[in-house]
Design an enzyme around this catalytic site. Structure first.
Site, PDB file in Angstrom:
ATOM      1  N   HIS A  97       7.567  -5.037   4.401  1.00 17.86           N
ATOM      2  CA  HIS A  97       8.654  -4.178   3.880  1.00 17.86           C
ATOM      3  C   HIS A  97       8.605  -4.261   2.355  1.00 17.86           C
ATOM      4  CE1 HIS A  97      12.323  -1.994   3.661  1.00 17.86           C
ATOM      5  NE2 HIS A  97      13.201  -2.893   4.089  1.00 17.86           N
ATOM      6  N   ASP A 111       5.483   1.549  -2.401  1.00 18.26           N
ATOM      7  CA  ASP A 111       5.177   0.284  -3.067  1.00 18.26           C
ATOM      8  C   ASP A 111       3.848   0.319  -3.816  1.00 18.26           C
ATOM      9  OD1 ASP A 111       7.478  -1.135  -2.370  1.00 18.26           O
ATOM     10  OD2 ASP A 111       6.706  -1.499  -0.348  1.00 18.26           O
ATOM     11  N   HIS A 116       2.816   3.552   6.804  1.00 20.26           N
ATOM     12  CA  HIS A 116       4.282   3.601   6.929  1.00 20.26           C
ATOM     13  C   HIS A 116       4.642   3.837   8.388  1.00 20.26           C
ATOM     14  CE1 HIS A 116       8.455   4.714   6.158  1.00 20.26           C
ATOM     15  NE2 HIS A 116       8.297   4.090   5.019  1.00 20.26           N
TER      16      HIS A 116
HETATM   17  N1  ACO Z   1      -3.983  -1.736   6.077  1.00 19.12           N
HETATM   18  C1  ACO Z   1      -4.894  -1.710   7.073  1.00 19.12           C
HETATM   19  N2  ACO Z   1      -4.659  -1.156   8.275  1.00 19.12           N
HETATM   20  C2  ACO Z   1      -3.470  -0.597   8.474  1.00 19.12           C
HETATM   21  C3  ACO Z   1      -2.473  -0.572   7.486  1.00 19.12           C
HETATM   22  C4  ACO Z   1      -2.772  -1.175   6.252  1.00 19.12           C
HETATM   23  N3  ACO Z   1      -1.857  -1.196   5.273  1.00 19.12           N
HETATM   24  N4  ACO Z   1      -1.376   0.052   7.949  1.00 19.12           N
HETATM   25  C5  ACO Z   1      -1.650   0.414   9.208  1.00 19.12           C
HETATM   26  N5  ACO Z   1      -2.913   0.018   9.525  1.00 19.12           N
HETATM   27  C6  ACO Z   1      -3.588   0.212  10.791  1.00 19.12           C
HETATM   28  C7  ACO Z   1      -3.240  -0.926  11.738  1.00 19.12           C
HETATM   29  O1  ACO Z   1      -4.127  -2.017  11.586  1.00 19.12           O
HETATM   30  C8  ACO Z   1      -3.335  -0.245  13.068  1.00 19.12           C
HETATM   31  O2  ACO Z   1      -4.688  -0.111  13.402  1.00 19.12           O
HETATM   32  P1  ACO Z   1      -5.172  -0.319  14.926  1.00 19.12           P
HETATM   33  O3  ACO Z   1      -4.467   0.775  15.697  1.00 19.12           O
HETATM   34  O4  ACO Z   1      -6.642  -0.171  14.827  1.00 19.12           O
HETATM   35  O5  ACO Z   1      -4.711  -1.688  15.306  1.00 19.12           O
HETATM   36  C9  ACO Z   1      -2.802   1.157  12.787  1.00 19.12           C
HETATM   37  O6  ACO Z   1      -3.078   1.381  11.404  1.00 19.12           O
HETATM   38  C10 ACO Z   1      -1.305   1.294  13.036  1.00 19.12           C
HETATM   39  O7  ACO Z   1      -0.631   0.310  12.271  1.00 19.12           O
HETATM   40  P2  ACO Z   1       0.706  -0.422  12.692  1.00 19.12           P
HETATM   41  O8  ACO Z   1       0.876  -1.629  11.830  1.00 19.12           O
HETATM   42  O9  ACO Z   1       0.757  -0.619  14.179  1.00 19.12           O
HETATM   43  O10 ACO Z   1       1.741   0.705  12.350  1.00 19.12           O
HETATM   44  P3  ACO Z   1       3.245   0.493  12.052  1.00 19.12           P
HETATM   45  O11 ACO Z   1       3.867   1.816  12.141  1.00 19.12           O
HETATM   46  O12 ACO Z   1       3.851  -0.610  12.850  1.00 19.12           O
HETATM   47  O13 ACO Z   1       3.111  -0.054  10.549  1.00 19.12           O
HETATM   48  C11 ACO Z   1       3.494  -0.732   8.414  1.00 19.12           C
HETATM   49  C12 ACO Z   1       3.763   0.354   9.449  1.00 19.12           C
HETATM   50  C13 ACO Z   1       4.098  -2.062   8.892  1.00 19.12           C
HETATM   51  C14 ACO Z   1       4.194  -0.323   7.103  1.00 19.12           C
HETATM   52  C15 ACO Z   1       1.974  -0.881   8.200  1.00 19.12           C
HETATM   53  O14 ACO Z   1       1.413   0.337   7.784  1.00 19.12           O
HETATM   54  C16 ACO Z   1       1.644  -1.988   7.214  1.00 19.12           C
HETATM   55  O15 ACO Z   1       1.597  -3.167   7.580  1.00 19.12           O
HETATM   56  N6  ACO Z   1       1.429  -1.626   5.910  1.00 19.12           N
HETATM   57  C17 ACO Z   1       1.235  -2.606   4.883  1.00 19.12           C
HETATM   58  C18 ACO Z   1       2.594  -3.152   4.397  1.00 19.12           C
HETATM   59  C19 ACO Z   1       3.331  -2.208   3.491  1.00 19.12           C
HETATM   60  O16 ACO Z   1       2.748  -1.611   2.596  1.00 19.12           O
HETATM   61  N7  ACO Z   1       4.659  -2.122   3.684  1.00 19.12           N
HETATM   62  C20 ACO Z   1       5.524  -1.280   2.852  1.00 19.12           C
HETATM   63  C21 ACO Z   1       6.263  -0.299   3.700  1.00 19.12           C
HETATM   64  S1  ACO Z   1       7.070   0.937   2.726  1.00 19.12           S
HETATM   65  C22 ACO Z   1       8.354   0.190   1.955  1.00 19.12           C
HETATM   66  O17 ACO Z   1       8.838  -0.856   2.310  1.00 19.12           O
HETATM   67  C23 ACO Z   1       8.880   0.895   0.710  1.00 19.12           C
END
Ligand code: ACO
Length: 377
Positions: free
Chosen positions: A221, A320, A269
């Site tokens: 987050h 971010d 996201h």
């Molecule tokens: N880097 C690498 N792979 C990623 C990323 C990333 N940042 N984000 C998503 N993926 C991939 C996952 O590994 C997954 O791949 P898979 O299906 O092969 O396992 C797929 O994309 C789906 O990702 P999830 O994490 O299941 O998607 P979710 O909707 O739960 O995730 C999240 C959203 C938690 C924000 C995720 O994209 C993440 O961890 N991002 C990095 C953290 C981040 O930047 N957070 C800030 C959010 S915005 C804010 O707070 C203002």
């Protein structure tokens, strides 16, 4: 019976809200009906805060009244300062922010008064008081003395003044203001939902905000803005490098990180799958800072990572991603980035706390048990 599990509550609509609308199809974000880009272009952060709390744009009289209120509630409360001084210099600044809000709540005469009037007063006071917490914490970590607030400066100017002890140039103030507006509110994200869960038990406002800060700290987050900068630092920032060379090194780093199945912070996201509505506006603010400070090589890293992530996984940056390097260029230490997010999001959290209280139902989902069958000693 097998229950349907909505892991991470993904796709679950938990309640109504009139505070903001996130539309992933059109990549748009509305605060009380107004596109966030328009608000970022035209309004002060103080005006946006009033819009989020009251539901309508403030009249001139309301603006003037809040201006005087906010400017007279900026000083660091000595009890908060004493509590911060008890915390080690190597604890995370989010721990300092969380502690400060808790101390403010414990000392507040209206702590247990949850009438709409008392709640709004507490929200406005927290909005006005929090910048001094971040500024003092940043300064004490650098061995510097507290800088008192100035009533002749607006919120963003004064925030930068208290942090750096000098008046910030107009370009920097504007980029900072834009970041505050963009970070202010985003529907039922993890920290806002946390604030609503705590409010739903009829606990006080400061408890809800303290809990929300805990949720915001995590790198999935709010903690991602800090983590983005750690990525840049891991790749290595070389101010003498050309933009192209920096981009090539960033690309190689990303390929390796993805091969190792690392999550790269600042990308992806839960709600937006084809771009975060706030990124283009924040990217403009970053571009302005890069130009102001003459730091094109940083954009080499930025572009290189973005291009490589796009090519490999078609995952786009979130807010971010441009916010991290923007705060870096302004001179904040990397660990201070997420507390800046708190300062902004106090507005959204407290607007949601009021909304939850006005039409409350205890938030208490069910769970599907998957432990051992009944057994006996
Ligand atoms: N880097 C690498 N792979 C990623 C990323 C990333 N940042 N984000 C998503 N993926 C991939 C996952 O590994 C997954 O791949 P898979 O299906 O092969 O396992 C797929 O994309 C789906 O990702 P999830 O994490 O299941 O998607 P979710 O909707 O739960 O995730 C999240 C959203 C938690 C924000 C995720 O994209 C993440 O961890 N991002 C990095 C953290 C981040 O930047 N957070 C800030 C959010 S915005 C804010 O707070 C203002």
């Amino acid at each position: 019976m097998t229950e349907q599990i909505y892991k991470g509550l993904a796709g679950v609509v938990a309640d109504h809200t009139a505070v903001s609308k996130v539309n992933p199809e059109s990549n748009s974000l509305l605060y009380r009906g107004y596109p966030v880009q328009e608000l970022a272009a035209k309004l002060s952060f103080e005006e946006v805060a009033l819009l989020l709390w009251n539901g309508e744009l403030p009249s001139t009289g309301e603006k003037d009244e809040f201006r005087a209120f906010e400017r007279s509630h900026r000083a660091l409360d000595p009890r908060v300062r004493a509590a911060i001084d008890l915390l080690p210099l190597d604890c995370h600044p989010m721990d300092v922010g969380r502690t400060a809000v808790s101390v403010l709540g414990a000392n507040h005469p209206l702590s247990e008064d949850s009438s709409p009037e008392a709640e709004l007063t507490k929200a406005k006071e927290l909005f006005a008081a929090f910048p001094a917490v971040v500024a003092y914490d940043q300064r004490r970590r650098r061995g510097l003395e507290l800088v008192e607030p100035r009533e002749d400066l607006d919120y963003s100017q004064n925030f930068l003044w208290m942090t750096f002890g000098e008046e910030a140039p107009e370009e920097v103030v504007d980029a900072f203001r834009v970041s505050m507006v963009l970070y202010a509110e985003h529907s039922f994200n993890a920290s806002t939902f946390t604030a609503r869960v705590v409010t739903s038990t009829l606990a006080d406002l400061h408890s809800a905000v303290t809990a929300a800060i805990g949720a915001l700290k995590g790198p999935l987050h709010g903690g991602a803005n800090e983590a983005v900068m750690h990525t840049f630092e891991e790749i290595g920032i070389d101010t003498a490098e050309t933009r192209e060379d920096a981009a090539a090194r960033a690309k190689a780093w990303m390929e390796q990180a993805l091969a190792e199945k690392r999550k790269v912070m600042g990308f992806g996201h839960r709600v937006y799958k084809s771009g975060d509505s706030r990124v283009p506006t924040m990217k403009q603010a970053l571009d302005a800072m890069v130009e102001y400070y003459g730091r094109g090589e940083l954009m080499g890293l930025y572009d290189g990572l973005e291009a490589a992530m796009g090519e490999a996984k078609n995952i786009l940056p979130n807010l971010d991603y441009p916010a991290g390097p923007t705060y870096h260029l302004m001179g904040f230490d990397t660990e201070m980035f997420t507390p800046l997010f708190i300062a902004a999001r106090i507005t959204g959290w407290t607007a949601h706390i009021a909304e939850q209280r006005a039409d409350n139902a205890l938030i208490r989902p069910l769970s599907a048990y998957n432990g051992p069958d009944e057994r006996h000693l």
